[in-house]
Design a protein around this motif. Structure first.
Motif, PDB file in Angstrom:
ATOM      1  N   TYR A   1       0.661  -1.155  -0.067  1.00 14.54           N
ATOM      2  CA  TYR A   1       0.126   0.131  -0.111  1.00 14.54           C
ATOM      3  C   TYR A   1       0.705   1.301   0.017  1.00 14.54           C
ATOM      4  N   ILE A   2       0.158   2.153  -0.710  1.00 14.49           N
ATOM      5  CA  ILE A   2       0.866   3.708  -0.394  1.00 14.49           C
ATOM      6  C   ILE A   2      -0.496   4.466   0.008  1.00 14.49           C
ATOM      7  N   TRP A   3      -0.337   5.341   1.058  1.00 13.73           N
ATOM      8  CA  TRP A   3      -1.256   6.125   1.817  1.00 13.73           C
ATOM      9  C   TRP A   3      -1.019   7.638   1.206  1.00 13.73           C
ATOM     10  N   LEU A   4      -1.886   7.918   0.338  1.00 12.32           N
ATOM     11  CA  LEU A   4      -1.760   9.248  -0.267  1.00 12.32           C
ATOM     12  C   LEU A   4      -2.491  10.344   0.396  1.00 12.32           C
ATOM     13  N   LYS A   5      -1.668  11.314   0.415  1.00  9.51           N
ATOM     14  CA  LYS A   5      -2.327  12.789   0.853  1.00  9.51           C
ATOM     15  C   LYS A   5      -2.769  13.724  -0.246  1.00  9.51           C
ATOM     16  N   ILE A   6      -4.117  14.077  -0.167  1.00 11.42           N
ATOM     17  CA  ILE A   6      -4.590  14.916  -1.336  1.00 11.42           C
ATOM     18  C   ILE A   6      -4.925  16.089  -0.850  1.00 11.42           C
TER      19      ILE A   6
ATOM     20  N   ALA B   1     -15.156   7.381 -13.516  1.00 13.01           N
ATOM     21  CA  ALA B   1     -13.945   7.551 -14.517  1.00 13.01           C
ATOM     22  C   ALA B   1     -13.018   6.331 -14.592  1.00 13.01           C
ATOM     23  N   LYS B   2     -13.569   4.974 -13.955  1.00 14.25           N
ATOM     24  CA  LYS B   2     -13.332   3.797 -13.994  1.00 14.25           C
ATOM     25  C   LYS B   2     -11.794   3.555 -13.267  1.00 14.25           C
ATOM     26  N   VAL B   3     -11.838   3.963 -12.051  1.00 15.27           N
ATOM     27  CA  VAL B   3     -10.633   4.092 -11.197  1.00 15.27           C
ATOM     28  C   VAL B   3     -11.184   3.508  -9.881  1.00 15.27           C
ATOM     29  N   ALA B   4     -10.510   2.914  -9.096  1.00 15.54           N
ATOM     30  CA  ALA B   4     -11.202   2.432  -7.695  1.00 15.54           C
ATOM     31  C   ALA B   4      -9.931   2.743  -6.584  1.00 15.54           C
ATOM     32  N   TYR B   5     -10.420   3.315  -5.291  1.00 16.18           N
ATOM     33  CA  TYR B   5      -9.384   3.354  -4.312  1.00 16.18           C
ATOM     34  C   TYR B   5     -10.186   3.224  -3.008  1.00 16.18           C
ATOM     35  N   VAL B   6      -9.594   3.049  -1.927  1.00 14.57           N
ATOM     36  CA  VAL B   6     -10.324   3.309  -0.837  1.00 14.57           C
ATOM     37  C   VAL B   6     -10.007   4.471  -0.233  1.00 14.57           C
ATOM     38  N   ALA B   7     -11.134   5.339   0.190  1.00 14.94           N
ATOM     39  CA  ALA B   7     -11.244   6.639   1.034  1.00 14.94           C
ATOM     40  C   ALA B   7     -10.791   6.333   2.207  1.00 14.94           C
ATOM     41  N   GLY B   8      -9.785   7.357   2.724  1.00 10.38           N
ATOM     42  CA  GLY B   8      -9.171   7.343   3.913  1.00 10.38           C
ATOM     43  C   GLY B   8     -10.147   7.401   5.274  1.00 10.38           C
ATOM     44  N   THR B   9     -11.389   7.718   4.916  1.00 10.12           N
ATOM     45  CA  THR B   9     -12.377   7.595   6.145  1.00 10.12           C
ATOM     46  C   THR B   9     -12.547   6.152   6.710  1.00 10.12           C
ATOM     47  N   GLY B  10     -12.187   5.206   5.793  1.00 16.45           N
ATOM     48  CA  GLY B  10     -12.631   3.915   6.046  1.00 16.45           C
ATOM     49  C   GLY B  10     -11.413   3.399   7.376  1.00 16.45           C
ATOM     50  N   PHE B  11     -10.615   4.149   7.538  1.00 23.67           N
ATOM     51  CA  PHE B  11      -9.421   3.789   8.448  1.00 23.67           C
ATOM     52  C   PHE B  11      -9.678   4.380   9.874  1.00 23.67           C
TER      53      PHE B  11
ATOM     54  N   ASP C   1     -14.012   8.199  13.577  1.00 24.41           N
ATOM     55  CA  ASP C   1     -14.311   9.560  13.670  1.00 24.41           C
ATOM     56  C   ASP C   1     -14.769  10.409  12.486  1.00 24.41           C
ATOM     57  N   GLY C   2     -14.527   9.699  11.340  1.00 28.17           N
ATOM     58  CA  GLY C   2     -15.007  10.415  10.104  1.00 28.17           C
ATOM     59  C   GLY C   2     -13.600  11.112   9.733  1.00 28.17           C
ATOM     60  N   SER C   3     -12.454  11.008  10.467  1.00 31.50           N
ATOM     61  CA  SER C   3     -11.239  11.581   9.980  1.00 31.50           C
ATOM     62  C   SER C   3     -10.684  10.874   8.503  1.00 31.50           C
ATOM     63  N   GLY C   4      -9.760  11.525   7.961  1.00 33.39           N
ATOM     64  CA  GLY C   4      -9.221  10.395   6.613  1.00 33.39           C
ATOM     65  C   GLY C   4      -9.616  11.189   5.383  1.00 33.39           C
ATOM     66  N   THR C   5     -10.497  12.436   5.544  1.00 33.58           N
ATOM     67  CA  THR C   5     -11.020  12.861   4.060  1.00 33.58           C
ATOM     68  C   THR C   5      -9.966  13.290   3.144  1.00 33.58           C
ATOM     69  N   HIS C   6      -8.738  13.596   3.773  1.00 37.35           N
ATOM     70  CA  HIS C   6      -7.500  14.069   2.867  1.00 37.35           C
ATOM     71  C   HIS C   6      -6.605  13.087   2.569  1.00 37.35           C
TER      72      HIS C   6
END
Length: 454
Positions: free
Chosen positions: A366-371, A387-397, A400-405
């Motif tokens: 894995y790579i943990w990407l900050k946007i 757009a035919k690409v999938a990733y996992v949003a940071g909020t899943g980890f 408390d709802g953090s990880g949006t970035h």
């Protein structure tokens, strides 16, 4: 590319995140999956804390052939000798089918428990006997068993932020309060670990264990430095906090380096978990646990109560593989393949998303990407799927709802050309998001100016 100071996305100490608090904040009438469920009021309180995995929710969409999935952490299995292995499995079923198809021991197959000793020896664990090992139905089951015997509702588990999503699901179901400790590119920060323990004890909480993925962390991709490991153990001993070391990726270092397991440094205060899911195949659902004698006895009883016994068929398939193939060379091939894919993703990110930041991992999946600020990885996901690409949003980890970035990108399964295509598609989505954010930001600024004049 710049390296973020703190992979959790904050340069300050992260907030304590408890399952109860998160549930209280997010619970709405819509949380009843079936609003007219006649049994809703009959469920146990812990059932209300069960949470869906954002990764599993993506599987149906991400598995479409036209979508480049950078989401699931699925190992690439085409390197396995399926034909030769299937022939040996067929022979095993003829010779030992009456055992393979039968019930087994709750502790696991003795042959397999002996085989795993040679695997752990590669990471410095050389003082273990087969009787010290308990076989489980995958690492998820192992985390469940440890939490089941150690934690009451309201007890505290300290975990690295971001958190492994599967562990969060287990902790939530047992009504455990998960409190995050700060991490950086060298893994868990000892000072943050100790500060977090002190804060919880001062609040009158019981800290039961530290849950850590020290090698090639899921999802952060970072590795706990060798220098920090003794310090983490020292702090845990000081406050009588058990360490649960989850290590499915330890043999997948790109340069072939293996790091000393925490269990190799302390046999009394560490419960060690590992799995065949990443180094052989996840479909077998076989993992193992090494624990101090008292804990091990409880784990065997919990295993028996939970699943009766791990499947003999899967265990004997694993031993057939280990006994007849050069598994060390197989793992070496995996390392080379995953390194190539990681290098490909890193290069594609540098080319197409240079305004993002990440730590390039030394192994794992894995790579943990900050946007950029102003973008939300969860809100952006539907447009990425379009757009035919999938990733996992940071909020899943987080709970408390953090990880949006942040977002987790997996390079383990797609081929290098697919990885490049996926990052290119992701960049197109992100560039459009930035343009939209800039447009609406400018419009808002103009409106504010107009309002001030009025």
């Amino acid at each position: 590319m710049s390296e973020p100071k703190n992979i959790s996305g904050s340069s300050s100490e992260p907030k304590a995140t408890s399952t109860k608090a998160a549930t209280a904040e997010t619970k709405t009438p819509e949380s009843k999956v079936f609003k007219n469920d006649p049994w809703y009021d009959s469920y146990a309180a812990r059932a209300d804390n069960m949470r869906a995995s954002e990764i599993r929710a993506l599987f149906a969409t991400a598995s479409r052939p036209d979508v480049v999935s950078l989401a699931g952490g699925m190992p690439y299995l085409d390197y396995l000798p399926f034909k030769e292995l299937s022939e040996l499995i067929a022979k095993m079923l003829v010779d030992k089918g009456d055992v393979a198809w039968q019930y087994g021991s709750a502790q696991g197959d003795p042959h397999l428990r002996e085989d795993v000793l040679q695997i752990m020896a590669l990471e410095g664990i050389k003082d273990v006997q087969p009787d010290d090992v308990v076989i489980s139905n995958g690492s998820q089951n192992a985390i469940d068993l440890v939490t089941r015997i150690m934690c009451d509702p309201g007890d505290v588990v300290i975990a690295e932020a971001p958190n492994y999503v599967g562990a969060l699901g287990v902790f939530s179901s047992f009504q455990v309060d998960v409190v995050n400790a700060q991490t950086d590119k060298d893994g868990l920060i000892p000072e943050s670990f100790e500060k977090t323990i002190k804060a919880q004890l001062a609040a009158g909480k019981k800290v039961k264990f530290l849950y850590t993925v020290p090698n090639f962390h899921n999802p952060a991709g970072v590795t706990m430095s060798v220098e920090r490991r003794p310090r983490i153990i020292e702090i845990a001993r000081k406050y009588h906090v058990l360490i649960v070391e989850d290590n499915p990726y330890g043999l997948l270092g790109f340069d072939g380096q293996t790091y000393p397991a925490l269990r190799s440094m302390d046999s009394e205060n560490v419960v060690y978990l590992s799995s065949f899911s990443k180094i052989i195949a996840p479909g077998m659902r076989i993992a193992w646990i090494v624990a101090p004698p008292g804990i091990r006895k409880k784990l065997i009883l919990a295993n028996e109560a939970s699943i009766l016994c791990p499947p003999n068929m899967s265990q004997m398939t694993i031993t057939t593989y280990l006994d007849n193939f050069d598994w060390k060379n197989q793992i070496s091939q995996y390392r080379g393949m995953y390194k190539e894919r990681c290098d490909t993703m890193d290069a594609a990110l540098r080319e197409y998303l240079p305004y993002c930041s990440w730590n390039k991992p030394k192994g794992g999946f894995y790579i943990w990407l900050k946007i950029p600020e102003g973008l939300n990885s969860k809100e952006m996901l539907p447009r990425a799927i379009t757009a035919k690409v999938a990733y996992v949003a940071g909020t899943g980890f987080y709970l408390d709802g953090s990880g949006t970035h942040h977002m987790r990108l997996s390079f383990c399964y797609p081929t290098p050309d697919k990885i490049t295509l996926g990052i290119k598609r992701l960049a197109g989505v992100m560039n459009n998001e930035l343009k939209t954010a800039e447009l609406f930001g400018t419009a808002k600024a103009d409106a504010d100016k107009t309002n001030k004049k009025d």
